[in-house]
Design a protein around this motif. Structure first.
Motif, PDB file in Angstrom:
ATOM      1  N   VAL A   1      34.483   1.441  18.532  1.00 27.32           N
ATOM      2  CA  VAL A   1      33.122   0.574  19.005  1.00 27.32           C
ATOM      3  C   VAL A   1      34.071  -0.461  20.415  1.00 27.32           C
ATOM      4  O   VAL A   1      35.590   0.132  20.130  1.00 27.32           O
ATOM      5  CB  VAL A   1      32.976  -0.750  18.088  1.00 27.32           C
ATOM      6  N   ALA A   2      33.548  -0.505  21.843  1.00 29.27           N
ATOM      7  CA  ALA A   2      34.670  -0.552  22.888  1.00 29.27           C
ATOM      8  C   ALA A   2      35.403  -1.929  22.614  1.00 29.27           C
ATOM      9  O   ALA A   2      34.540  -2.792  21.749  1.00 29.27           O
ATOM     10  CB  ALA A   2      33.154  -0.501  24.224  1.00 29.27           C
TER      11      ALA A   2
ATOM     12  N   ALA B   1      38.179   3.693  26.906  1.00 25.89           N
ATOM     13  CA  ALA B   1      39.041   4.452  25.667  1.00 25.89           C
ATOM     14  C   ALA B   1      38.385   3.703  24.297  1.00 25.89           C
ATOM     15  O   ALA B   1      38.643   5.480  23.406  1.00 25.89           O
ATOM     16  CB  ALA B   1      39.949   2.904  24.802  1.00 25.89           C
ATOM     17  N   ALA B   2      37.016   3.813  23.649  1.00 22.87           N
ATOM     18  CA  ALA B   2      36.625   3.886  22.642  1.00 22.87           C
ATOM     19  C   ALA B   2      35.619   5.477  22.812  1.00 22.87           C
ATOM     20  O   ALA B   2      35.834   5.989  21.522  1.00 22.87           O
ATOM     21  CB  ALA B   2      35.591   3.051  22.091  1.00 22.87           C
TER      22      ALA B   2
ATOM     23  N   LEU C   1      29.567   1.844  12.414  1.00 24.83           N
ATOM     24  CA  LEU C   1      29.331   3.046  12.974  1.00 24.83           C
ATOM     25  C   LEU C   1      28.300   2.897  13.969  1.00 24.83           C
ATOM     26  O   LEU C   1      28.159   2.989  14.698  1.00 24.83           O
ATOM     27  CB  LEU C   1      29.416   4.474  12.165  1.00 24.83           C
ATOM     28  N   GLY C   2      27.431   1.879  13.415  1.00 25.83           N
ATOM     29  CA  GLY C   2      26.377   1.567  14.538  1.00 25.83           C
ATOM     30  C   GLY C   2      27.208   0.641  15.837  1.00 25.83           C
ATOM     31  O   GLY C   2      27.678  -0.156  16.012  1.00 25.83           O
TER      32      GLY C   2
ATOM     33  N   GLN D   1      27.479  12.533  16.426  1.00 25.28           N
ATOM     34  CA  GLN D   1      28.172  12.885  16.014  1.00 25.28           C
ATOM     35  C   GLN D   1      29.254  12.582  15.089  1.00 25.28           C
ATOM     36  O   GLN D   1      29.726  13.579  14.596  1.00 25.28           O
ATOM     37  CB  GLN D   1      29.310  13.936  17.409  1.00 25.28           C
ATOM     38  N   VAL D   2      29.593  11.424  15.116  1.00 25.88           N
ATOM     39  CA  VAL D   2      30.746  10.900  13.668  1.00 25.88           C
ATOM     40  C   VAL D   2      29.943  10.716  12.544  1.00 25.88           C
ATOM     41  O   VAL D   2      30.366  11.860  11.961  1.00 25.88           O
ATOM     42  CB  VAL D   2      31.299   9.460  14.364  1.00 25.88           C
ATOM     43  N   ARG D   3      28.779  10.573  12.467  1.00 19.91           N
ATOM     44  CA  ARG D   3      27.775  10.737  11.684  1.00 19.91           C
ATOM     45  C   ARG D   3      27.926  12.057  10.846  1.00 19.91           C
ATOM     46  O   ARG D   3      28.056  12.060   9.342  1.00 19.91           O
ATOM     47  CB  ARG D   3      26.114   9.920  11.552  1.00 19.91           C
ATOM     48  N   ALA D   4      27.266  12.704  11.493  1.00 26.03           N
ATOM     49  CA  ALA D   4      27.103  13.825  11.164  1.00 26.03           C
ATOM     50  C   ALA D   4      28.887  15.286  10.908  1.00 26.03           C
ATOM     51  O   ALA D   4      28.793  16.034   9.520  1.00 26.03           O
ATOM     52  CB  ALA D   4      26.625  15.235  12.498  1.00 26.03           C
TER      53      ALA D   4
END
Length: 208
Positions: A6-7, A23-24, A53-54, A61-64
């Protein structure tokens, strides 16, 4: 071990140079590469996650990539406590290999080599070029309790961790040294060693 990308909450040192959003995105790419390496190496994977992660970068992509993983929230006031708790959460499953999200150049081969070394008994510690460490593998995950007394994110963290493991009766093998990505200089160093991967693509995008 990972933070949700998260930014403003992840890779803030890098963000001071390239912007927090960029950076995020780099952090999310590094996380995806690390998840892929872990999944290629091991059948059973766990993520100790800080944050939500929300709304994070590359959330879908991360959740997958995390399908089939067991996710544990991080617990502990200090980084050492959170690292130790992550090992405790998977206690009894044989040798454990713990890696963060700061070394996207780490390969499945690196992780398998470390796991094989740990399976011979004792601990395996991989030094980072800034004086910390990027991987800790333990044949007995309860030995991670020593991490609660080790100062983290210092130039002597690797040395202190190895000494704490020795004091607890562990033999400590040393894996190859890698560079953590925390600054622009380190990101460039790591990118220069890569020919493919999400981190390399993201770094080229934000540094163009």
């Amino acid at each position: 071990m990972a933070k949700a990308p998260v930014a403003g909450q992840v890779k803030t040192r890098l963000g001071q140079s390239i912007g927090m959003q960029a950076a995020a995105r780099v952090a999310a790419a590094a996380l995806l590469d690390t998840l892929a390496a872990c999944r290629a190496a091991f059948d059973e994977c766990h993520l100790a996650l800080a944050g939500d992660l929300g709304g994070s970068e590359h959330e879908g992509q991360v959740r997958a990539a995390l399908e089939g993983w067991t996710i544990h929230p991080q617990h502990g006031a200090s980084l050492g406590e959170r690292l130790a708790r992550a090992h405790a959460d998977v206690a009894g499953r044989g040798p454990t290999v713990q890696i963060g999200m700061d070394t996207p150049q780490a390969t499945a081969g690196d992780l398998l080599e470390v796991a094989a070394m740990a399976g011979e008994g004792g601990a395996v510690l991989g030094p980072a070029s800034d004086g910390g460490w990027w991987v800790l593998a333990l044949e007995d995950s309860s030995a991670a309790g020593v991490l609660t007394g080790v100062p983290m994110s210092r130039s002597d963290t690797f040395t202190r961790t190895r000494e704490a493991l020795w004091a607890a009766g562990q033999t400590v093998a040393v894996a190859r040294e890698l560079t953590d990505v925390d600054t622009v200089h380190e990101a460039r160093q790591v990118a220069d060693t890569l020919t493919e991967g999400r981190f390399l693509d993201a770094w080229r995008e934000v540094s163009a």
